[in-house]
Each structure stands twice: as structure tokens, then as C-alpha cells.
Design a protein around this motif. Structure first.
Motif, PDB file in Angstrom:
ATOM      1  N   GLN A 118      -6.152  -1.145  -5.368  1.00 28.18           N
ATOM      2  CA  GLN A 118      -6.855  -2.403  -5.122  1.00 28.18           C
ATOM      3  C   GLN A 118      -6.226  -3.147  -3.949  1.00 28.18           C
ATOM      4  OE1 GLN A 118      -9.454  -3.865  -7.359  1.00 28.18           O
ATOM      5  NE2 GLN A 118      -9.723  -5.053  -5.490  1.00 28.18           N
ATOM      6  N   ARG A 119      -7.064  -3.529  -2.994  1.00 30.10           N
ATOM      7  CA  ARG A 119      -6.573  -4.392  -1.919  1.00 30.10           C
ATOM      8  C   ARG A 119      -6.309  -5.775  -2.525  1.00 30.10           C
ATOM      9  NH1 ARG A 119      -6.915  -4.208   3.847  1.00 30.10           N
ATOM     10  NH2 ARG A 119      -6.660  -6.280   4.751  1.00 30.10           N
ATOM     11  N   SER A 150      -2.749  14.821  -1.698  1.00 27.96           N
ATOM     12  CA  SER A 150      -3.652  13.706  -1.985  1.00 27.96           C
ATOM     13  C   SER A 150      -3.652  12.761  -0.797  1.00 27.96           C
ATOM     14  CB  SER A 150      -3.212  12.962  -3.253  1.00 27.96           C
ATOM     15  OG  SER A 150      -1.911  12.393  -3.069  1.00 27.96           O
ATOM     16  N   PHE A 151      -4.620  11.850  -0.795  1.00 32.50           N
ATOM     17  CA  PHE A 151      -4.601  10.727   0.139  1.00 32.50           C
ATOM     18  C   PHE A 151      -4.970   9.483  -0.637  1.00 32.50           C
ATOM     19  CE2 PHE A 151      -8.937  12.305   0.330  1.00 32.50           C
ATOM     20  CZ  PHE A 151      -9.728  11.169   0.364  1.00 32.50           C
ATOM     21  N   CYS A 152      -4.430   8.349  -0.201  1.00 32.27           N
ATOM     22  CA  CYS A 152      -4.601   7.104  -0.941  1.00 32.27           C
ATOM     23  C   CYS A 152      -4.988   5.994   0.020  1.00 32.27           C
ATOM     24  CB  CYS A 152      -3.314   6.745  -1.680  1.00 32.27           C
ATOM     25  SG  CYS A 152      -3.457   5.267  -2.725  1.00 32.27           S
ATOM     26  N   PHE A 153      -6.102   5.330  -0.249  1.00 33.32           N
ATOM     27  CA  PHE A 153      -6.567   4.242   0.605  1.00 33.32           C
ATOM     28  C   PHE A 153      -6.702   2.950  -0.205  1.00 33.32           C
ATOM     29  CE2 PHE A 153     -10.261   6.471  -1.097  1.00 33.32           C
ATOM     30  CZ  PHE A 153     -11.115   5.450  -1.508  1.00 33.32           C
ATOM     31  N   HIS A 170       0.827  -1.208   0.000  1.00 32.11           N
ATOM     32  CA  HIS A 170       0.000   0.000   0.000  1.00 32.11           C
ATOM     33  C   HIS A 170       0.862   1.258   0.000  1.00 32.11           C
ATOM     34  CE1 HIS A 170      -2.852   2.792   2.495  1.00 32.11           C
ATOM     35  NE2 HIS A 170      -2.925   3.085   1.210  1.00 32.11           N
ATOM     36  N   ALA A 171       1.856   1.300   0.865  1.00 33.11           N
ATOM     37  CA  ALA A 171       2.716   2.481   0.958  1.00 33.11           C
ATOM     38  C   ALA A 171       3.472   2.720  -0.350  1.00 33.11           C
ATOM     39  CB  ALA A 171       3.695   2.324   2.119  1.00 33.11           C
ATOM     40  N   GLN A 172       3.997   1.649  -0.928  1.00 32.64           N
ATOM     41  CA  GLN A 172       4.736   1.777  -2.186  1.00 32.64           C
ATOM     42  C   GLN A 172       3.835   2.239  -3.318  1.00 32.64           C
ATOM     43  OE1 GLN A 172       6.274  -2.222  -2.368  1.00 32.64           O
ATOM     44  NE2 GLN A 172       8.175  -1.689  -1.288  1.00 32.64           N
ATOM     45  N   GLN A 173       2.643   1.662  -3.393  1.00 32.40           N
ATOM     46  CA  GLN A 173       1.704   2.018  -4.460  1.00 32.40           C
ATOM     47  C   GLN A 173       1.164   3.437  -4.276  1.00 32.40           C
ATOM     48  OE1 GLN A 173       0.709   0.101  -7.303  1.00 32.40           O
ATOM     49  NE2 GLN A 173       2.610  -0.880  -6.647  1.00 32.40           N
ATOM     50  N   ALA A 174       0.946   3.850  -3.045  1.00 31.11           N
ATOM     51  CA  ALA A 174       0.470   5.212  -2.792  1.00 31.11           C
ATOM     52  C   ALA A 174       1.496   6.233  -3.270  1.00 31.11           C
ATOM     53  CB  ALA A 174       0.189   5.397  -1.302  1.00 31.11           C
ATOM     54  N   ARG A 175       2.763   5.996  -2.956  1.00 27.43           N
ATOM     55  CA  ARG A 175       3.829   6.901  -3.400  1.00 27.43           C
ATOM     56  C   ARG A 175       3.856   6.983  -4.927  1.00 27.43           C
ATOM     57  NH1 ARG A 175       8.470   8.544  -0.740  1.00 27.43           N
ATOM     58  NH2 ARG A 175       8.203   6.919   0.853  1.00 27.43           N
TER      59      ARG A 175
END
Length: 399
Positions: free
Chosen positions: A187-188, A97-100, A20-25
Motif C-alpha cells: 500500500q502506498r 518476484s517484483f514488488c510495486f 517501499h524498499a524495506q517492505q518489499a524485502r
């Protein structure tokens, strides 16, 4: 420097969180990833598996640049208030931005859902009220009211899924506040929110990881699902305290917290309503174990999560009056930062929208006092003697 924000609990930090952290960046094209993380007690009404500094250490070692604490008032709240507090903090921290993570994987269904519910607000809320009156739980009432609006139409988020629900509330919070912060989702993958560990995969839900540990009593059974720094941090935490946070561990003190009151006093605590204080009190008298207690109290109307949030507030002494006294976060509590995070904060000093707090001694307001007290109660539940750790632990620096 461009920052994106994520809202997390890291209970504990696992391989899915790393993804998640890598994809958000990557998705945000960000230089800095800022995490707003729950403190010692969590949104599902549970003590954290490991304390907030251990979880901050895990996050920084795996690529997060800044960790701010989500105050207890919001970290232990229902989804809409949890999201409101988190999004306000990310906005104050300067995130563009924010990413979930979500089961949906695309942002458009969430935006469509927000527009629909905003335009049909009166009808939606009336349907919820009518459904609750039939005796079903509030989450189920929400879902039924939502389906009455969407029918069989496509293009809307599936709000029966836990991460989709939180995602919608993040967007709702941003829209209601008038924030320009941009919502993103990924995507989870591999494991659902409540899924048990699946053999052959190196990604598991935090729930599955905790369950596996408590069933086996060993960290060896979960090591494949954690980055190496997380495993090392958990081993160190267990060596220090001899236990991990859970209601099973905390139940003797929780039971005492309930039984020292009378039902008319118990109903003062946040989220306790509709006479359930009598059942809580009587169940604590009769049940020597937490599982026996929670199984006696929960019902179709009162889910396990809702009951656990009540219990968290009883345990920490957090009242309805305190809850109603706050309108929004009053500070940014820094738990840790990387070298990149430090550069970002140094460059953003004039643009940070809330007081930046790095020492507990500076938390001289009612919201901060609640955080400090909750932390003391957390360590007391572990049987630890370092109840003053809030005052002795500086922000973690990962250079």
C-alpha cells in the motif's frame, strides 16, 4: 540468495521510497533487493532532478543492494513499454518476484483486471480507439474503455490512480512475456503521486518535494522528507552543478533544439504525431519560458506528460526509427551495488539472462549509444563540462 525487484526513479530518494524498499524485502522474504532505475530522463518526460549516479548513491545508502539502469528507450516510454523494459531486466537479473507500491495495496484486483482485459482485448481496444476519435486524451480514453467493461463491479484495480496504472502494466508485461516472476504490491502510504507536501508528515511524494524545492529554492524545506544520505547527496550535487535538473533549467537548449529544425524534421522524433510539430515549433518561437511554452502546447488531447516525452526526444534527438528498431533490453547496466549485491552477482554469473555491463566503453550497441548520448545531453543542460562522465564513473560500491 533470493532476490526481489523494484522499478524506481528515485527523483529524489525519499522516506516513502525507504518504506517501499524495506517492505518489499520483507514481503518477498528476500535476501537481495534489486532496483531497476531510470537514467537521466524519466517516464513523465523530464530531466532527472539529480543525475543517475547521485540517485544510485542515495539508494545504496538506504538499503538497496543492486541498481541497474533502465535504458533511455524504456525509461522515457509510455507506461506499457516502460513496464516491459523494466520487468524484462528484473527477470534477466534473476529476481523471483517484483514488488510495486500501489493505491490498491492488494495484488488480487490487479490479477483480476489482467484476466478481464486479456479476455476482452478486442472489445477493449475498439472502445479505446472510438474514445480517442472523440478528441479526448489517450489516458482518459483508456479509463473510459476500462469502466465500460467493469461497470459497477468490484474486485478490479482502480486504473484512474497513477501507481495502480503502472502496477497493472508491470503485471501485463510479466504475463505477456510468460515470465514466472511473482508480482507483489504494498500500500502506498501518506502521500499520493502528485500530492504537495503536507505539514506534520515525514513522507511526501517526489513531485511534492521537487515542487517545494523549486518554490523555496532551498533544500532546508525538504530535509524532513528525505533520509539523511539523500539530503547529503543532493547538497553535494548542487555544490557541483549549481542547479538541479528541470525543464526550466534546460529550456534554452530545448528551445534551440526545436528552432534549429523545421516542422517536417521535428515530426521524425519519437512520439511527435498528428501535426503537433507545427504547434511545437511556433510556440518555441513565441515563448521565452518553459511554462509559457508548455501551457501553449498542452491540451485535453495532448497532456503535459505526453508533450514532455516528445520534448525529451526532440532534445536528445531520439527518432521514431530508433524507437521501432528495438524489441527488448540488450544488457544489464550496473550503476551500483552493496556488499550483499556483489555476493549475489558473483553467485549468479551463469544465470544472468543478459550481458552484465559495468563500463560505458562496453556499451557497444545502438541502445547503449543512446544512453551515453542522453547522459551527455543531460549534463549539457545543467551547464556542466563533464560530458564524458559516462566513461569516467565506475559502478558505485557501498560496502
Amino acid at each position: 540468495m533470493k532476490a526481489t525487484g523494484i522499478v524506481v526513479e528515485y527523483n529524489p530518494f525519499h522516506n516513502g521510497h525507504l518504506y517501499h524498499a524495506q517492505q518489499a524485502r520483507q514481503k518477498a522474504g528476500a535476501d537481495v533487493v534489486i532496483a531497476v532505475m531510470s537514467g537521466q530522463f524519466l517516464q513523465r518526460g523530464e530531466p532527472a532532478f539529480a543525475d543517475k549516479w547521485t540517485r544510485t548513491e542515495m539508494a545504496l545508502a538506504s538499503g538497496i543492494d543492486i541498481v541497474f539502469e533502465l535504458p533511455y528507450v524504456y525509461a522515457t516510454a509510455q507506461a506499457s513499454d516502460f513496464a516491459k523494459g523494466a520487468i524484462e531486466l528484473l527477470g534477466a537479473a534473476g529476481c523471483e518476484s517484483f514488488c510495486f507500491g500501489s493505491e490498491e495495496g492488494s495484488i488480487e484486483p490487479f490479477l483480476n483486471t489482467w484476466e478481464l482485459l486479456d479476455s476482452q482485448r478486442d472489445t477493449y481496444e475498439r472502445s479505446i480507439h472510438e474514445a480517442v476519435q472523440t478528441g479526448i486524451s489517450y489516458p482518459k480514453a483508456l479509463n473510459e474503455a476500462y469502466h465500460s467493461l467493469t461497470g459497477s463491479r468490484s474486485g478490479f484495480a482502480d486504473l484512474a490512480k497513477p501507481n495502480n496504472i503502472l502496477g497493472f502494466h508491470y503485471i501485463e508485461a510479466a504475463q505477456k512475456s510468460g515470465s514466472t516472476i511473482k508480482p507483489l504490491t504494498i500500500q502506498r502510504i501518506a502521500a499520493g503521486y502528485h500530492d504537495p507536501i503536507q505539514p506534520g508528515s515525514n513522507i511526501a511524494s517526489a513531485t511534492g518535494i521537487r515542487r517545494a524545492f523549486f518554490e523555496e529554492g532551498s533544500l532546508e524545506g525538504i530535509e524532513n522528507y528525505l533520509p539523511a544520505p539523500s539530503l547529503s547527496a543532493l547538497k553535494a550535487f548542487h555544490e557541483d552543478y549549481g542547479a538541479f535538473g528541470s525543464w526550466t533549467q534546460f529550456y534554452p537548449l530545448l528551445r534551440y533544439s526545436i528552432l534549429k529544425e523545421r516542422p517536417h524534421n521535428i515530426k521524425r522524433f519519437s512520439e511527435v504525431a498528428e501535426g503537433i510539430e507545427h504547434l511545437i515549433f511556433e510556440s518555441a518561437k513565441k515563448e521565452p519560458t518553459f511554462e509559457g511554452f508548455i501551457n501553449r502546447v498542452k491540451s485535453k488531447r495532448y497532456t503535459r506528460t505526453r508533450i514532455q516525452r516528445m520534448l525529451t526526444h526532440i532534445y536528445t534527438g531520439f527518432t521514431w526509427d530508433q524507437l521501432r528498431s528495438f524489441e527488448g533490453p540488450s544488457y544489464l547496466r550496473l550503476l551500483g551495488m552493496s556488499e550483499t549485491g556483489r555476493h549475489y552477482l558473483n553467485g549468479q554469473k551463469k544465470n544472468i539472462g543478459l550481458p552484465l555491463i559495468s563500463r560505458a566503453a562496453d556499451l557497444a550497441d545502438p541502445m547503449g549509444e543512446i544512453d551515453i548520448h542522453a547522459s551527455s545531453m543531460y549534463f549539457l543542460g545543467l551547464g556542466a563540462d563533464n560530458l564524458k562522465r559516462e566513461y569516467t564513473t565506475p559502478p558505485i560500491y557501498f560496502g
